[in-house]
Design a protein around this motif. Structure first.
Motif, PDB file in Angstrom:
ATOM      1  N   ILE A   1     -15.671  29.909  16.604  1.00  0.00           N
ATOM      2  CA  ILE A   1     -15.436  30.753  17.772  1.00  0.00           C
ATOM      3  C   ILE A   1     -14.206  31.609  17.484  1.00  0.00           C
ATOM      4  O   ILE A   1     -13.100  31.092  17.328  1.00  0.00           O
ATOM      5  CB  ILE A   1     -15.220  29.910  19.045  1.00  0.00           C
ATOM      6  N   ARG A   2     -14.399  32.904  17.408  1.00  0.00           N
ATOM      7  CA  ARG A   2     -13.304  33.856  17.202  1.00  0.00           C
ATOM      8  C   ARG A   2     -13.108  34.601  18.523  1.00  0.00           C
ATOM      9  O   ARG A   2     -13.930  35.429  18.910  1.00  0.00           O
ATOM     10  CB  ARG A   2     -13.634  34.830  16.070  1.00  0.00           C
ATOM     11  N   VAL A   3     -12.019  34.277  19.190  1.00  0.00           N
ATOM     12  CA  VAL A   3     -11.855  34.683  20.582  1.00  0.00           C
ATOM     13  C   VAL A   3     -10.798  35.758  20.696  1.00  0.00           C
ATOM     14  O   VAL A   3      -9.844  35.822  19.915  1.00  0.00           O
ATOM     15  CB  VAL A   3     -11.487  33.451  21.460  1.00  0.00           C
ATOM     16  N   MET A   4     -10.972  36.642  21.696  1.00  0.00           N
ATOM     17  CA  MET A   4     -10.001  37.671  22.038  1.00  0.00           C
ATOM     18  C   MET A   4     -10.040  37.884  23.550  1.00  0.00           C
ATOM     19  O   MET A   4     -11.099  37.759  24.171  1.00  0.00           O
ATOM     20  CB  MET A   4     -10.314  38.984  21.314  1.00  0.00           C
ATOM     21  N   THR A   5      -8.878  38.174  24.132  1.00  0.00           N
ATOM     22  CA  THR A   5      -8.797  38.409  25.574  1.00  0.00           C
ATOM     23  C   THR A   5      -8.892  39.896  25.860  1.00  0.00           C
ATOM     24  O   THR A   5      -8.633  40.742  24.999  1.00  0.00           O
ATOM     25  CB  THR A   5      -7.488  37.863  26.151  1.00  0.00           C
TER      26      THR A   5
ATOM     27  N   VAL B   1      -7.587  33.468  32.126  1.00  0.00           N
ATOM     28  CA  VAL B   1      -8.099  34.072  30.891  1.00  0.00           C
ATOM     29  C   VAL B   1      -7.337  33.550  29.685  1.00  0.00           C
ATOM     30  O   VAL B   1      -7.922  33.203  28.649  1.00  0.00           O
ATOM     31  CB  VAL B   1      -8.009  35.611  30.995  1.00  0.00           C
ATOM     32  N   GLN B   2      -6.007  33.467  29.804  1.00  0.00           N
ATOM     33  CA  GLN B   2      -5.200  32.980  28.692  1.00  0.00           C
ATOM     34  C   GLN B   2      -5.479  31.507  28.396  1.00  0.00           C
ATOM     35  O   GLN B   2      -5.528  31.090  27.233  1.00  0.00           O
ATOM     36  CB  GLN B   2      -3.714  33.159  29.020  1.00  0.00           C
ATOM     37  N   GLU B   3      -5.673  30.724  29.444  1.00  0.00           N
ATOM     38  CA  GLU B   3      -5.956  29.303  29.247  1.00  0.00           C
ATOM     39  C   GLU B   3      -7.294  29.095  28.546  1.00  0.00           C
ATOM     40  O   GLU B   3      -7.421  28.267  27.637  1.00  0.00           O
ATOM     41  CB  GLU B   3      -5.936  28.590  30.600  1.00  0.00           C
ATOM     42  N   ILE B   4      -8.314  29.856  28.950  1.00  0.00           N
ATOM     43  CA  ILE B   4      -9.631  29.742  28.318  1.00  0.00           C
ATOM     44  C   ILE B   4      -9.564  30.153  26.851  1.00  0.00           C
ATOM     45  O   ILE B   4     -10.144  29.502  25.968  1.00  0.00           O
ATOM     46  CB  ILE B   4     -10.649  30.599  29.087  1.00  0.00           C
ATOM     47  N   ALA B   5      -8.823  31.240  26.578  1.00  0.00           N
ATOM     48  CA  ALA B   5      -8.703  31.710  25.196  1.00  0.00           C
ATOM     49  C   ALA B   5      -8.000  30.680  24.327  1.00  0.00           C
ATOM     50  O   ALA B   5      -8.394  30.443  23.169  1.00  0.00           O
ATOM     51  CB  ALA B   5      -7.958  33.042  25.168  1.00  0.00           C
ATOM     52  N   ALA B   6      -6.944  30.061  24.849  1.00  0.00           N
ATOM     53  CA  ALA B   6      -6.230  29.046  24.073  1.00  0.00           C
ATOM     54  C   ALA B   6      -7.110  27.831  23.802  1.00  0.00           C
ATOM     55  O   ALA B   6      -7.043  27.233  22.717  1.00  0.00           O
ATOM     56  CB  ALA B   6      -4.962  28.633  24.820  1.00  0.00           C
ATOM     57  N   MET B   7      -7.948  27.462  24.760  1.00  0.00           N
ATOM     58  CA  MET B   7      -8.837  26.319  24.574  1.00  0.00           C
ATOM     59  C   MET B   7      -9.896  26.608  23.502  1.00  0.00           C
ATOM     60  O   MET B   7     -10.133  25.790  22.600  1.00  0.00           O
ATOM     61  CB  MET B   7      -9.512  25.980  25.901  1.00  0.00           C
ATOM     62  N   LEU B   8     -10.517  27.784  23.566  1.00  0.00           N
ATOM     63  CA  LEU B   8     -11.579  28.105  22.617  1.00  0.00           C
ATOM     64  C   LEU B   8     -11.044  28.447  21.237  1.00  0.00           C
ATOM     65  O   LEU B   8     -11.755  28.303  20.238  1.00  0.00           O
ATOM     66  CB  LEU B   8     -12.410  29.278  23.155  1.00  0.00           C
ATOM     67  N   ASN B   9      -9.802  28.896  21.157  1.00  0.00           N
ATOM     68  CA  ASN B   9      -9.231  29.263  19.872  1.00  0.00           C
ATOM     69  C   ASN B   9      -9.049  28.064  18.946  1.00  0.00           C
ATOM     70  O   ASN B   9      -8.901  28.218  17.733  1.00  0.00           O
ATOM     71  CB  ASN B   9      -7.897  29.964  20.090  1.00  0.00           C
ATOM     72  N   ARG B  10      -9.093  26.857  19.503  1.00  0.00           N
ATOM     73  CA  ARG B  10      -8.974  25.645  18.674  1.00  0.00           C
ATOM     74  C   ARG B  10     -10.221  25.431  17.818  1.00  0.00           C
ATOM     75  O   ARG B  10     -10.182  24.644  16.870  1.00  0.00           O
ATOM     76  CB  ARG B  10      -8.739  24.430  19.567  1.00  0.00           C
TER      77      ARG B  10
ATOM     78  N   LEU C   1     -15.372  37.169  23.874  1.00  0.00           N
ATOM     79  CA  LEU C   1     -14.440  37.995  24.634  1.00  0.00           C
ATOM     80  C   LEU C   1     -14.239  37.361  26.004  1.00  0.00           C
ATOM     81  O   LEU C   1     -15.198  37.165  26.761  1.00  0.00           O
ATOM     82  CB  LEU C   1     -14.990  39.414  24.788  1.00  0.00           C
ATOM     83  N   VAL C   2     -12.990  37.030  26.316  1.00  0.00           N
ATOM     84  CA  VAL C   2     -12.631  36.452  27.621  1.00  0.00           C
ATOM     85  C   VAL C   2     -11.962  37.565  28.424  1.00  0.00           C
ATOM     86  O   VAL C   2     -10.910  38.072  28.026  1.00  0.00           O
ATOM     87  CB  VAL C   2     -11.690  35.246  27.471  1.00  0.00           C
ATOM     88  N   SER C   3     -12.575  37.952  29.534  1.00  0.00           N
ATOM     89  CA  SER C   3     -12.157  39.156  30.237  1.00  0.00           C
ATOM     90  C   SER C   3     -11.938  38.885  31.718  1.00  0.00           C
ATOM     91  O   SER C   3     -12.521  37.971  32.304  1.00  0.00           O
ATOM     92  CB  SER C   3     -13.217  40.254  30.058  1.00  0.00           C
ATOM     93  N   THR C   4     -11.071  39.706  32.308  1.00  0.00           N
ATOM     94  CA  THR C   4     -10.948  39.747  33.766  1.00  0.00           C
ATOM     95  C   THR C   4     -12.020  40.686  34.305  1.00  0.00           C
ATOM     96  O   THR C   4     -12.930  41.100  33.586  1.00  0.00           O
ATOM     97  CB  THR C   4      -9.543  40.235  34.159  1.00  0.00           C
ATOM     98  N   CYS C   5     -11.907  41.062  35.574  1.00  0.00           N
ATOM     99  CA  CYS C   5     -12.922  41.918  36.194  1.00  0.00           C
ATOM    100  C   CYS C   5     -12.943  43.325  35.597  1.00  0.00           C
ATOM    101  O   CYS C   5     -13.862  44.098  35.878  1.00  0.00           O
ATOM    102  CB  CYS C   5     -12.697  41.995  37.695  1.00  0.00           C
ATOM    103  N   VAL C   6     -11.953  43.671  34.761  1.00  0.00           N
ATOM    104  CA  VAL C   6     -11.924  44.997  34.134  1.00  0.00           C
ATOM    105  C   VAL C   6     -13.139  45.201  33.247  1.00  0.00           C
ATOM    106  O   VAL C   6     -13.649  46.312  33.104  1.00  0.00           O
ATOM    107  CB  VAL C   6     -10.622  45.167  33.326  1.00  0.00           C
ATOM    108  N   GLY C   7     -13.638  44.138  32.630  1.00  0.00           N
ATOM    109  CA  GLY C   7     -14.761  44.248  31.714  1.00  0.00           C
ATOM    110  C   GLY C   7     -16.123  44.195  32.363  1.00  0.00           C
ATOM    111  O   GLY C   7     -17.136  44.114  31.656  1.00  0.00           O
TER     112      GLY C   7
END
Length: 503
Positions: free
Chosen positions: A191-195, A177-186, A229-235
């Motif tokens: 793209i306005r991203v949040m985990t 999740v953190q890796e995807i957010a860092a990639m899209l945040n560029r 929104l980049v989420s784990t299975c919680v979402g």
């Protein structure tokens, strides 16, 4: 290099004949777990008791390595490095695995290569992103294409409010999740991203979210504060996140229900789109098996009409004449102290991964209010009281029933009734009886003896409700005292009777 590390530790289990010799590439973590369970139930006769403990450690080591192997194949090299880093710095509390890996030169060389690749100072926003898995590049293309097409369609329709699309990406692991957010945040501000992930727990490298932070993220996403929104299975379920136009599943799920839950986040008010990104091989087979299971479930529900049906004539659960009424009460939950948990897990153990915070974390969005120590409400507590407990304009105000002391004469004239009297109601102990059986927290001034006596009486009444007919536990508690009083009464002599006998 990867196969050499796995070969070394799997060979011990194969040599002791507790694992059959198989192709390591086709072997999975679940198969090793099944072999360990079989070993525990029926240990081979040629293995002595001291060896069983060593083989248990080898099983645990191989399970950990195969979990890292699955991360490598499904999520990429960076997720594998974060997982291995947690083992090597001690934050995952796997000391035996750490010692075994440190004695393996092949693994140490691999670890140093990953460390040189991912642990280095950032050169700035112009630094090229390292795609640790081909799926990441494909994910970036899908998300960028979606936002660009949506922006073009909004400009063609001359609708300035048209660019309100939102994207939700699911991945099973926090590191991914953190890796995807860092990639899209560029690609900000397009793209306005949040985990979004679960709450923190011991041994996890990536800092989790508190419940307050989770609610803040969901609210910001629903209101348009960010569009991805980049989420784990919680979402996957239980969140009111509004309309989502694109769902991207970064991994395959064996359970078809979880995939259906992810898909249910889109296509509610307007047409949505779902993209599943898979790696060739085992992950693709997992997805195909999940789709087959889903079709089997659908077939069982729709095809077996004779054996699967709803019972239409459900009887009333409550007897006739009993009509319950709704009683509205506000329940407050205490604040969870995560520091107490961390003190129990291990005092003084600190690590790099333990302190590593989320790359895109809502900590900066939320200003935590400090708990007031003077007995007054803090700003957060006051806002909660104002939104949930404060009486409205039209609600009746509670008043205390007029009372007076019997020992003090009252010469006050009776109150005159006012014509414009606001709505009010007398307070009743029965109305809040659920809160009267225990003493509530106080500040500076403690409860009086009369209050403590009242609390005991209310607790006694509550306990009497659970007693059977003809049974009285309070009376049984008083029996020993009654017997003592009778014994004392028999031992005392009556002086009047003694005087009559003497005369």
């Amino acid at each position: 290099m990867r196969s050499k590390v796995l070969d070394k530790f799997m060979s011990r289990l194969i040599q002791n004949r507790v694992m059959s010799h198989k192709d390591l590439r086709s072997l999975g973590k679940y198969q090793i777990i099944l072999a360990r369970d079989q070993f525990r139930k029926n240990p081979p006769t040629h293995i002595k008791v001291p060896q069983q403990g060593m083989l248990e450690g080898d099983f645990a080591l191989c399970i950990s390595l195969y979990h890292g192997y699955e991360l490598l194949m499904q999520m990429g090299l960076r997720s594998l490095f974060f997982y291995v880093q947690g083992i090597m710095d001690g934050s995952r509390e796997m000391s035996r695995t750490k010692n075994e890996l440190q004695r393996t030169p092949t693994f140490i060389d691999l670890y140093h290569e990953m460390e040189a690749m991912f642990v280095k100072p950032s050169a700035g926003p112009d630094e090229p992103f390292v795609y640790s898995h081909p799926k990441l590049k494909k994910l970036e293309e899908v998300v960028l294409q979606h936002f660009r097409v949506w922006a073009e369609s909004a400009s063609d329709n001359h609708d300035p409010q048209g660019v309100s699309t939102r994207v939700m990406i699911f991945s099973s692991f926090r590191e991914s999740v953190q890796e995807i957010a860092a990639m899209l945040n560029r690609h900000s501000p397009l793209i306005r991203v949040m985990t979004f992930m679960g709450q923190a727990s011991a041994g996890k490298g990536v800092k989790g979210f508190t419940q307050k932070e989770q609610l803040e993220v969901v609210q910001r996403f629903r209101q348009g504060g960010f569009n991805t929104l980049v989420s784990t299975c919680v979402g996957e379920e239980g969140l009111d996140i509004g309309e989502v136009d694109l769902i991207v599943c970064f991994d395959a799920q064996k359970n078809p229900i979880r995939l259906v839950q992810r898909m249910g986040r889109t296509g509610r008010k307007r047409q949505g789109r779902i993209v599943v990104i898979l790696a060739e091989g085992r992950e693709e087979r997992t997805y195909n098996q999940s789709q087959s299971n889903k079709r089997s479930v659908y077939k069982s529900i729709t095809g077996n009409k004779n054996g699967f049906h709803m019972y239409p004539n459900s009887p009333r659960m409550l007897p006739e004449g009993v009509n319950p009424s709704l009683h509205k009460m506000y329940i407050t939950c205490g604040q969870f102290d995560h520091r107490e948990n961390s003190r129990r897990s291990g005092r003084g153990r600190r690590s790099y991964a333990e302190g590593r915070q989320s790359l895109i974390h809502p900590q900066s969005l939320i200003q935590h209010s400090r708990a007031a120590s003077d007995g007054f409400l803090s700003s957060a507590e006051y806002s909660e009281w104002e939104s949930t407990m404060k009486l409205g304009e039209q609600e009746a105000r509670p008043i205390l029933k007029e009372s007076h002391f019997l020992s003090i004469p009252s010469n006050d004239p009776p109150p005159q009734e006012s014509t414009a009297k606001p709505p009010c109601r007398e307070l009743s102990l029965w109305e809040w009886r659920h809160w009267q059986h225990k003493a509530l927290p106080s500040h500076l001034v403690d409860h009086s003896l009369r209050c403590q006596h009242f609390v005991k009486v209310m607790g006694l009444i509550d306990r009497m409700k659970d007693e059977n007919e003809g049974e009285c536990l309070y009376e049984q508690e008083l029996l020993p005292y009654r017997e003592d009083s009778r014994e004392k009464g028999k031992g005392c002599k009556d002086p009047h009777k003694e005087h009559q006998q003497e005369t």
